[in-house]
Design a protein around this motif. Structure first.
Motif, PDB file in Angstrom:
ATOM      1  N   ALA A  11      -1.448   3.478  -4.667  1.00  0.00           N
ATOM      2  CA  ALA A  11      -2.374   2.959  -3.472  1.00  0.00           C
ATOM      3  C   ALA A  11      -1.679   2.888  -2.227  1.00  0.00           C
ATOM      4  O   ALA A  11      -2.274   3.012  -1.242  1.00  0.00           O
ATOM      5  CB  ALA A  11      -2.857   1.887  -4.097  1.00  0.00           C
ATOM      6  N   ASP A  15      -3.479   6.709   1.099  1.00  0.00           N
ATOM      7  CA  ASP A  15      -4.088   7.388   2.559  1.00  0.00           C
ATOM      8  C   ASP A  15      -3.080   8.072   3.559  1.00  0.00           C
ATOM      9  O   ASP A  15      -3.583   8.766   4.243  1.00  0.00           O
ATOM     10  CB  ASP A  15      -4.563   6.019   3.213  1.00  0.00           C
ATOM     11  CG  ASP A  15      -5.762   5.594   2.592  1.00  0.00           C
ATOM     12  OD1 ASP A  15      -6.542   6.310   1.745  1.00  0.00           O
ATOM     13  OD2 ASP A  15      -6.190   4.174   2.702  1.00  0.00           O
ATOM     14  N   THR A  48      -9.356   4.148  -2.063  1.00  0.00           N
ATOM     15  CA  THR A  48      -9.072   3.307  -1.001  1.00  0.00           C
ATOM     16  C   THR A  48     -10.374   3.336  -0.113  1.00  0.00           C
ATOM     17  O   THR A  48      -9.956   2.712   1.166  1.00  0.00           O
ATOM     18  CB  THR A  48      -7.434   3.717  -0.458  1.00  0.00           C
ATOM     19  OG1 THR A  48      -7.784   5.023  -0.068  1.00  0.00           O
ATOM     20  CG2 THR A  48      -6.605   3.748  -1.318  1.00  0.00           C
ATOM     21  N   MET A  71      -5.865  -0.019  -5.754  1.00  0.00           N
ATOM     22  CA  MET A  71      -6.849   1.134  -4.881  1.00  0.00           C
ATOM     23  C   MET A  71      -7.958   0.105  -4.335  1.00  0.00           C
ATOM     24  O   MET A  71      -8.224   0.149  -3.118  1.00  0.00           O
ATOM     25  CB  MET A  71      -7.545   2.234  -5.771  1.00  0.00           C
ATOM     26  CG  MET A  71      -6.565   3.246  -6.041  1.00  0.00           C
ATOM     27  SD  MET A  71      -6.182   4.361  -4.500  1.00  0.00           S
ATOM     28  CE  MET A  71      -4.854   5.586  -5.178  1.00  0.00           C
ATOM     29  N   ARG A  74      -6.878  -1.956  -1.321  1.00  0.00           N
ATOM     30  CA  ARG A  74      -6.846  -1.227  -0.002  1.00  0.00           C
ATOM     31  C   ARG A  74      -8.190  -0.962   0.361  1.00  0.00           C
ATOM     32  O   ARG A  74      -8.611  -0.920   1.670  1.00  0.00           O
ATOM     33  CB  ARG A  74      -6.279   0.120  -0.377  1.00  0.00           C
ATOM     34  CG  ARG A  74      -4.605   0.071  -0.567  1.00  0.00           C
ATOM     35  CD  ARG A  74      -3.989  -0.472   0.542  1.00  0.00           C
ATOM     36  NE  ARG A  74      -2.673  -0.467   0.306  1.00  0.00           N
ATOM     37  CZ  ARG A  74      -1.491  -1.318   0.894  1.00  0.00           C
ATOM     38  NH1 ARG A  74      -2.024  -1.475   2.350  1.00  0.00           N
ATOM     39  NH2 ARG A  74      -0.302  -1.299   0.880  1.00  0.00           N
ATOM     40  N   ALA A  75      -9.197  -0.672  -0.311  1.00  0.00           N
ATOM     41  CA  ALA A  75     -10.731  -0.428   0.364  1.00  0.00           C
ATOM     42  C   ALA A  75     -11.117  -1.608   0.782  1.00  0.00           C
ATOM     43  O   ALA A  75     -11.833  -1.792   1.752  1.00  0.00           O
ATOM     44  CB  ALA A  75     -11.583   0.150  -1.091  1.00  0.00           C
TER      45      ALA A  75
END
Length: 222
Positions: A11, A15, A48, A71, A74-75
């Motif tokens: 994670a 990105d 994410t 994950m 982060r999202a």
């Protein structure tokens, strides 16, 4: 390392690392769904939030699901819209997280290569989709899998490959027929550098009777 543990570790760099499969699937989803109208959406494998950002702009209610809390963290940092709900869930178990049912759209993004039993996933999907609603699947192309490609990322100990299952196109079609999901579109997205398929997209329409009444729906989830 389990799938959940792997994505939790991935994670922090997901990105920022170069990832052609991640980037091309994001393009594939947007291109494939741009002509489809939907209000309520169930996003499976939100990660994410690479596709959540686009889906939330085109829906009034979005439930974004992932197995990895890393994950999801982060999202949630990126997406704070009130109509977006993030849920941690294991989709290999009955989809209690999908209540209430009757979604206009379900999306799967780079998820099903980690799932052994496709038939269960199609069954649960049909149970929560409105009749006539759509299911989008964007996966690493079997061509890449046949050549040995898998989801992987770099760690301090070297390259870590995730456990993956190879699903043939015929496997997807068999499960869809078993549960009243009709294939509406199939498309391959090509890696520009190699000229070979990288992403396979399939869009299905729900023709099952799973949501004709609530009793049947509850039976399908049990």
């Amino acid at each position: 390392m389990s799938i959940q543990e792997s994505y939790n570790e991935w994670a922090d760099q997901y990105d920022s690392n170069q990832n052609k499969t991640r980037d091309l699937e994001a393009i594939a989803l947007r291109e494939s769904l741009k002509e489809i109208s939907f209000e309520s959406c169930l996003e499976i494998g939100c990660g994410t939030g690479k596709n959540t950002e686009w889906l939330q702009q085109n829906s009034t209610a979005l439930k974004a699901v992932d197995f990895s809390e890393g994950m999801l963290k982060r999202a949630r940092e990126k997406i704070t819209a009130s109509h977006v709900q993030f849920v941690q869930a294991d989709i290999t178990k009955p989809w209690d997280f999908a209540i209430p049912p009757h979604y206009d759209l379900i999306t799967f993004s780079l998820v099903l290569e980690h799932i052994e039993n496709l038939d269960f996933i199609f069954q649960q999907s049909a149970a929560v989709l409105k009749k006539g609603a759509c299911m989008y699947i964007g996966e690493l192309h079997p061509y890449k899998q046949y050549a040995g490609s898998k989801a992987r990322f770099e760690t301090s100990d070297g390259t870590h490959e995730l456990r993956c299952y190879t699903h043939h196109i015929s496997d997807f079609l068999k499960s869809s027929r078993n549960h009243g999901l009709e294939l509406m579109e199939i498309k391959e997205f090509i890696d520009e550098e190699t000229g070979t398929p990288r992403i396979l997209v399939m869009v299905f329409e729900n023709h099952s009777a799973a949501n004709d009444n609530g009793d049947f729906y509850r039976k399908k989830l049990s």
